[in-house]
Design a protein around this motif. Structure first.
Motif, PDB file in Angstrom:
ATOM      1  N   THR A  68       0.871  -1.175   0.000  1.00 60.89           N
ATOM      2  CA  THR A  68       0.000   0.000   0.000  1.00 60.89           C
ATOM      3  C   THR A  68       0.906   1.222   0.000  1.00 60.89           C
ATOM      4  N   ALA A  69       0.774   2.021  -1.029  1.00 57.71           N
ATOM      5  CA  ALA A  69       1.696   3.150  -1.200  1.00 57.71           C
ATOM      6  C   ALA A  69       0.914   4.412  -1.536  1.00 57.71           C
ATOM      7  N   TRP A  70       1.501   5.535  -1.197  1.00 59.41           N
ATOM      8  CA  TRP A  70       0.939   6.820  -1.605  1.00 59.41           C
ATOM      9  C   TRP A  70       2.067   7.830  -1.726  1.00 59.41           C
ATOM     10  N   ASP A  71       1.815   8.858  -2.503  1.00 57.98           N
ATOM     11  CA  ASP A  71       2.786   9.945  -2.664  1.00 57.98           C
ATOM     12  C   ASP A  71       2.397  11.039  -1.689  1.00 57.98           C
ATOM     13  N   ASP A  72       3.042  11.025  -0.532  1.00 57.03           N
ATOM     14  CA  ASP A  72       2.678  11.962   0.515  1.00 57.03           C
ATOM     15  C   ASP A  72       2.944  13.396   0.070  1.00 57.03           C
TER      16      ASP A  72
END
Length: 469
Positions: free
Chosen positions: A160-164
């Motif tokens: 689970t990844a996101w571009d903070d």
């Protein structure tokens, strides 16, 4: 900030009313508010009051008062999670039916034993999935009379990844994430679940919050995806440190935001200072609320912790005091003078503010300084009189009184000119006139500029006190 940012921006501030709104929370609210305002979006206030043991009505009111004082009115809300329990239960039922959540009958003691076993094997301590339904898996018999919790069936593969928005790319292996509990045995939903349902229902597009929530984010993203929702964009703001580099605490000033109102800080100064704690626009240190809204973006939010500096706050507050009109300051300070036992109507208070504001850092200091003009005259102590009001000083003051009586106008320039003439004629320095004069007409050894003080006290008062020597 990304290219997908549109006019449909919706941010939220979601404090838990387990205590007063402190500086870190106020800054988070400010960043969320400014981001929404910059994009002509919607700023939502949500009170996360599900912790019944620690949440109090007084804390809720303190949050609302602080938001109002800082001028950060929400466009929607406040919404209260305790008023949305039926909605949370509805979504939990939907997830159970869809197979994205399941009942777990393991006791807390059994789960702790699972964690101890994992630790002994050198693995991450976690719930082992005993009650997680899988194709071909036979579940244990349900223990009679035992009420289950509801767990989210977290993906066990992939990341689970996101571009903070602040920290950049962040990812978690799903295998590292527990099947977290989303409802307790009594049916009440848990924090991470309520947050997800609220963000989905309120169509939140951007979440700016403290970086202590980073570990919650992959869990919340996975629940949102299980519900068929698009996760918002997340930005995690580093904490605020005290002047000594340690975590901000009460001894540093991490108190109820309204304490800063009590201490005489202007809300516009606090907004300016909080904005600069972790955000910048070039080298600009001082800017209006309108400029903050115009300039604010997440690209200039710092990845490192900010440091609280009370001296810097005082400097910013002093700037806003100097920039305020005398009339505005008088209106703000009058209630403080009354609280100190003074009478703000006893003098031209706006003129007093004009005299005091260039040296004041807070409204509290202005009120204390104004008490010179707003309380009954108290003669100087016998000790001060003996030190400074000798026969020579009395001669000088009597000469001043005689000539002041004849002044065509009682103004600061006219009095300043008379004082200079007295000094020249008697061959003395200012201290030989200034200190005796202050003691005689104010009872105090130190005051603002004596010519301005005499002007504000008025001819009749000054001459009467000099005549009483």
């Amino acid at each position: 900030m990304t290219s997908s940012t549109t006019s449909a921006v919706r941010t939220r501030f979601a404090p838990s009313p387990t205590g007063f709104l402190h500086l870190g929370g106020a800054r988070t609210a400010l960043f969320s508010w400014a981001f929404a305002r910059h994009h002509q979006g919607i700023f939502v206030l949500r009170i996360e009051d599900t912790d019944l043991e620690r949440s109090t009505p007084q804390a809720v009111q303190a949050i609302l008062d602080s938001m109002a004082w800082l001028g950060m009115a929400p466009d929607e809300g406040p919404f209260y999670q305790m008023q949305r329990m039926d909605r949370y239960r509805e979504v939990i039922a939907q997830m159970l039916a869809a197979g994205t959540a399941y009942h777990c009958y393991s006791t807390p003691q059994e789960v702790e034993a699972m964690r101890e076993k994992a630790r002994a094997l050198g693995l991450k301590p976690r719930y082992d999935g005993t009650w997680r339904p899988e194709p071909g898996k036979t579940l244990p018999a349900v223990p009679p009379g035992r009420k289950p919790v509801v767990r989210f069936k977290n993906p066990i593969e992939g990341v689970t990844a996101w571009d903070d928005l602040i920290k950049g790319p962040i990812s978690f292996d799903n295998a590292e994430l527990d099947d977290l509990i989303i409802a307790r045995p009594d049916g009440t939903p848990t924090y991470n679940f309520c947050v997800v349902v609220d963000d989905r229902d309120m169509k939140i597009t951007h979440v700016l919050r403290g970086d202590d929530h980073v570990n919650n984010t992959p869990r919340q993203i996975n629940i949102l995806r299980a519900l068929g929702a698009t996760p918002p964009q997340y930005g995690h703001v580093p904490m605020i440190l005290g002047p000594d580099g340690e975590k901000l605490s009460k001894r540093h000033g991490a108190v109820n935001v309204m304490e800063y109102d009590n201490d005489g800080y202007l809300p516009e100064a606090m907004i300016n200072y909080l904005a600069r704690l972790g955000w910048s626009h070039g080298n600009d240190e001082l800017f209006s609320r309108e400029q903050l809204i115009e300039w604010f973006d997440t690209r200039h939010l710092s990845k490192s912790a900010a440091q609280w500096d009370p001296k810097k706050l005082n400097w910013v507050n002093a700037h806003y005091i100097k920039q305020s009109t005398n009339e505005d300051l008088a209106a703000r300070v009058a209630p403080r003078i009354q609280a100190l036992g003074g009478n703000p109507q006893a003098v031209d208070l706006a003129a007093v503010m004009g005299l005091l504001k260039d040296r004041a850092e807070t409204l509290k200091q202005l009120a204390e300084g104004a008490m010179l003009f707003c309380t009954p005259y108290t003669p100087a102590s016998a000790e001060l009189v003996a030190q400074h009001l000798d026969d020579a000083a009395r001669v000088v003051l009597q000469d001043f009184a005689r000539r002041a009586q004849a002044l065509p106008e009682w103004t600061t320039p006219a009095l300043a000119e008379l004082i200079h003439a007295i000094l020249a004629d008697h061959g003395i320095k200012m201290g030989k006139l200034g200190i005796p004069m202050r003691l005689a007409v104010t009872g105090q050894k130190q005051t603002p500029a004596i010519d301005a003080v005499l002007t504000l006290l008025g001819r009749e008062t000054v001459l009467a006190r000099l005549a009483a020597l």
